[in-house]
Each structure stands twice: as structure tokens, then as C-alpha cells.
Design an enzyme around this catalytic site. Structure first.
Site, PDB file in Angstrom:
ATOM      1  N   ALA A  61     -26.398   4.120  53.077  1.00 64.80           N
ATOM      2  CA  ALA A  61     -26.807   2.716  52.911  1.00 64.80           C
ATOM      3  C   ALA A  61     -26.902   2.411  51.425  1.00 64.80           C
ATOM      4  O   ALA A  61     -27.913   1.920  50.920  1.00 64.80           O
ATOM      5  CB  ALA A  61     -28.115   2.441  53.641  1.00 64.80           C
ATOM      6  N   HIS A  66     -28.103   3.336  43.834  1.00 66.16           N
ATOM      7  CA  HIS A  66     -27.321   4.558  44.066  1.00 66.16           C
ATOM      8  C   HIS A  66     -26.097   4.607  43.145  1.00 66.16           C
ATOM      9  O   HIS A  66     -25.747   5.663  42.613  1.00 66.16           O
ATOM     10  CB  HIS A  66     -26.843   4.617  45.520  1.00 66.16           C
ATOM     11  CG  HIS A  66     -27.936   4.771  46.522  1.00 66.16           C
ATOM     12  ND1 HIS A  66     -28.289   3.772  47.393  1.00 66.16           N
ATOM     13  CD2 HIS A  66     -28.746   5.824  46.812  1.00 66.16           C
ATOM     14  CE1 HIS A  66     -29.262   4.191  48.173  1.00 66.16           C
ATOM     15  NE2 HIS A  66     -29.568   5.423  47.835  1.00 66.16           N
ATOM     16  N   ASP A 180     -38.284   7.247  43.243  1.00 70.77           N
ATOM     17  CA  ASP A 180     -38.980   8.247  44.056  1.00 70.77           C
ATOM     18  C   ASP A 180     -39.596   9.292  43.129  1.00 70.77           C
ATOM     19  O   ASP A 180     -39.165  10.440  43.075  1.00 70.77           O
ATOM     20  CB  ASP A 180     -38.012   8.889  45.047  1.00 70.77           C
ATOM     21  CG  ASP A 180     -37.442   7.868  46.019  1.00 70.77           C
ATOM     22  OD1 ASP A 180     -38.222   7.324  46.811  1.00 70.77           O
ATOM     23  OD2 ASP A 180     -36.239   7.600  45.972  1.00 70.77           O
ATOM     24  N   GLN A 183     -40.914  12.577  44.582  1.00 71.07           N
ATOM     25  CA  GLN A 183     -39.789  13.417  44.966  1.00 71.07           C
ATOM     26  C   GLN A 183     -39.196  14.126  43.758  1.00 71.07           C
ATOM     27  O   GLN A 183     -38.927  15.331  43.800  1.00 71.07           O
ATOM     28  CB  GLN A 183     -38.713  12.561  45.639  1.00 71.07           C
ATOM     29  CG  GLN A 183     -37.392  13.270  45.887  1.00 71.07           C
ATOM     30  CD  GLN A 183     -36.396  12.385  46.589  1.00 71.07           C
ATOM     31  OE1 GLN A 183     -36.419  12.258  47.804  1.00 71.07           O
ATOM     32  NE2 GLN A 183     -35.514  11.739  45.827  1.00 71.07           N
ATOM     33  N   SER A 216     -32.887   0.989  50.082  1.00 66.29           N
ATOM     34  CA  SER A 216     -32.115   0.727  51.292  1.00 66.29           C
ATOM     35  C   SER A 216     -32.938  -0.041  52.312  1.00 66.29           C
ATOM     36  O   SER A 216     -32.386  -0.747  53.162  1.00 66.29           O
ATOM     37  CB  SER A 216     -31.625   2.048  51.899  1.00 66.29           C
ATOM     38  OG  SER A 216     -30.799   2.739  50.993  1.00 66.29           O
ATOM     39  N   ARG A 217     -34.261   0.093  52.238  1.00 64.95           N
ATOM     40  CA  ARG A 217     -35.130  -0.591  53.197  1.00 64.95           C
ATOM     41  C   ARG A 217     -35.344  -2.071  52.856  1.00 64.95           C
ATOM     42  O   ARG A 217     -35.865  -2.819  53.675  1.00 64.95           O
ATOM     43  CB  ARG A 217     -36.479   0.134  53.291  1.00 64.95           C
ATOM     44  CG  ARG A 217     -36.386   1.511  53.949  1.00 64.95           C
ATOM     45  CD  ARG A 217     -37.765   2.118  54.178  1.00 64.95           C
ATOM     46  NE  ARG A 217     -37.701   3.271  55.067  1.00 64.95           N
ATOM     47  CZ  ARG A 217     -37.615   4.525  54.675  1.00 64.95           C
ATOM     48  NH1 ARG A 217     -37.554   4.787  53.384  1.00 64.95           N
ATOM     49  NH2 ARG A 217     -37.572   5.519  55.550  1.00 64.95           N
TER      50      ARG A 217
END
Length: 310
Positions: A61, A66, A180, A183, A216-217
Site C-alpha cells: 500500500a 515509501h 515509526d 520500530q 497507509s492507514r
């Protein structure tokens, strides 16, 4: 399927990337690509060592954030691999694994425009042939905080699949996004703790007009929700502007900007020490990072900003 070619010491494609679902095929193609680059360099009388492989791990997505990672990857090495895998280990009970957007054809088209030669798109059966990995990487205490508290086991699943991807691809560099932040911290710590040879490159957050961090959300947000969600980045910006006054002032400034939006349900707003990723006290001075997470409708959003609490 279009075959990759080498151009200027890097591997590019004519029209679209090779979409690969086999570990053996991926490794074979990477070895072949490296050999062709080495041969081309030798013919030109150039040195340069073994061609560098750069990995961009994604769940698909793809959006402009990205693609910023992909562009950075192309500047860091000779062969770029983008992995697209919706990792079930990262999703807990009641989370959106089933509804997470899967749009491989559109993703491949976007990557073709960026000159990506290889897309590794494995199935869950390939990555977890026994249904689940019995051996997993454990994120530790930091993995149970913030996003880990809201999504138990999420970071164990993330680190496990990242470790698998690193072992499959063998990249010299892997590129992650700063959005993130937790992460990124945990991946860097895993690399140090387990002596991976891969180096991490972190790309700054890419934002929509209005400041909302790309995700993506975001596509799940209705117009009113999207407008309200901009309060998160506005709160972080306000915090950064008063960070010299201390942790309390930064938190108060961010909270004030977020609280005015009734559609934004704050989960956490915290300032952490980037060296430990643990919350700082009011007396903390020096570099810090503010993290925020909230629900806007049914969509969970996260964001962060660096603070200078000097």
C-alpha cells in the site's frame, strides 16, 4: 517478465521490477546482478568492491513516504530490493490484518517508476511454513511500551520478520522511515545485540499538506477526520517551538493543540530519551523525542518529533 539491466554501476529495469516470491530465486537473481555489475566495472577498468544491496522492507500500500525511502535506497547502493509482505505476526486479535490494504499491482507500478529492479513478495506460507514462527525475536522491555502496550506482541512480530528478511536478502543497508520511531530504535538495538552486518538508514517523516504524517492507514480517514488528525503534527510542532523551556512546557503545548479536536482520541503523548527510548523526567536536558498516538475514528495514527531540551 522484464529482465533487470545494469546502468552506471546500478541495476535498473526497462519497464517493471521482477516480482519474486521464492527465496532461492531472489538470491540467485541478486548474485547474478552483482556479477553483472562487477563484470561491467571490470570492463571499464573501475574498482568498487562487491556491489551493495539495499533493502526497503514494507507491507505494501505504498505512498509517497515509501517512495522517499526507495529514492534514498537508490543513493546508498547498487541493487535495491523492496519487500512487500503483510506480516501476520505484527497484528493482534481484533486488529486490521484482514482489511489491511493489499494492492501489489499498483505498488509494482509505483516502484517501476522509481527504477526498482526487484520486489520480494513472499506468501505467508513461504515465510511461516509451519503456520507461525516458533523461534521469535523478543523486543524486550521497550517493546512493551507505547505502541507495544497498545498492540501486545507487535514488536516481537516486527523484529522476527525483519530478522528473516535480513537473512533472506543479506542487505548491506536497510532503509526505514522515522515515522515509526519505536520500530527504528528496536531494529537498531536488535542489529547491535545480535551482530547483524546490515546498517540502518533512517529517512525523515514525509507529510501531507497540512502536516499529517503519511501512512497507509490515512486512506481510511474521512475528510473531517483527516482535518482533525492534523492536530497531531500541530501539537508536535508546538512542542518543538517551546522545547527550550523544558519537558513540561513541551507536553503542555502539544496537549493544548490536540485537545481542541474532539475527533482525536489521544492514547499517549510522551517524551523519551533517544538513547534508551524510556520516558524522561522533568529535569531532562539535551536531545529527546516526543511521541504521540491517537485514534481518529477507527484509524490509529502515530507521529513523533525531535526535541532539543537544552
Amino acid at each position: 517478465m522484464t529482465q533487470p539491466q545494469h546502468t552506471g554501476g546500478r541495476v535498473n529495469v526497462l519497464t517493471k521490477p521482477a516480482v519474486i516470491g521464492s527465496i532461492e530465486e531472489l538470491r540467485s537473481r541478486l548474485t547474478d546482478a552483482q556479477s553483472r555489475i562487477e563484470n561491467a566495472r571490470a570492463e571499464r577498468g573501475e574498482a568498487g568492491g562487491t556491489p551493495r544491496v539495499v533493502l526497503v522492507p514494507t507491507m505494501g500500500a505504498l505512498h509517497a513516504g515509501h517512495l522517499a525511502l526507495v529514492r534514498r535506497a537508490r543513493s546508498l547502493g547498487d541493487i535495491v530490493v523492496v519487500s512487500i509482505f503483510v506480516n501476520p505476526l505484527q497484528f493482534g486479535v481484533g486488529e486490521d490484518l484482514g482489511s489491511y490494504p493489499r494492492m501489489l499491482e499498483a505498488d509494482v507500478a509505483a516502484l517501476a517508476a522509481e527504477g526498482v529492479p526487484f520486489v520480494f513478495a513472499p506468501t505467508s506460507q513461504l515465510m511461516y511454513p509451519d503456520g507461525a514462527a516458533s523461534t521469535r525475536v523478543v523486543a524486550g522491555a521497550v517493546g512493551s511500551l507505547f505502541e507495544g502496550a497498545a498492540r501486545p506482541g507487535h514488536f516481537d512480530g516486527m523484529l522476527t520478520v525483519v530478522a528473516k528478511l535480513f537473512n533472506i536478502v543479506g542487505p548491506d543497508v536497510a532503509v526505514f522511515g522515522q515515522k515509526d520511531a519505536q520500530q527504528v530504535f528496536l531494529v537498531e538495538r536488535m542489529l547491535a545485540d545480535l551482530n547483524f552486518r546490515t546498517r540502518i538508514e533512517v529517512v525523515p517523516i514525509v507529510r501531507e499538506d497540512g502536516g499529517l504524517a503519511l501512512s497507509s492507514r490515512n486512506r481510511a480517514l474521512e475528510p473531517a477526520q483527516r482535518a482533525a488528525a492534523r492536530a497531531l503534527s500541530a501539537g508536535l510542532e508546538a512542542a518543538a517551538s517551546v522545547a527550550a523551556q523544558g519537558v513540561g512546557a513541551a507536553l503542555q503545548a502539544a496537549q493544548a493543540r490536540i485537545d481542541v479536536q474532539p475527533l482525536v482520541k489521544l492514547d499517549y503523548l510522551v517524551v523519551v530519551d533517544p538513547r534508551t527510548f524510556l520516558p524522561v523526567g522533568g529535569e531532562h536536558h539535551g536531545p529527546a523525542r516526543m511521541l504521540v498516538a491517537a485514534l481518529v475514528g477507527h484509524t490509529r495514527l502515530i507521529d513523533n518529533v525531535a526535541l532539543d531540551l537544552s
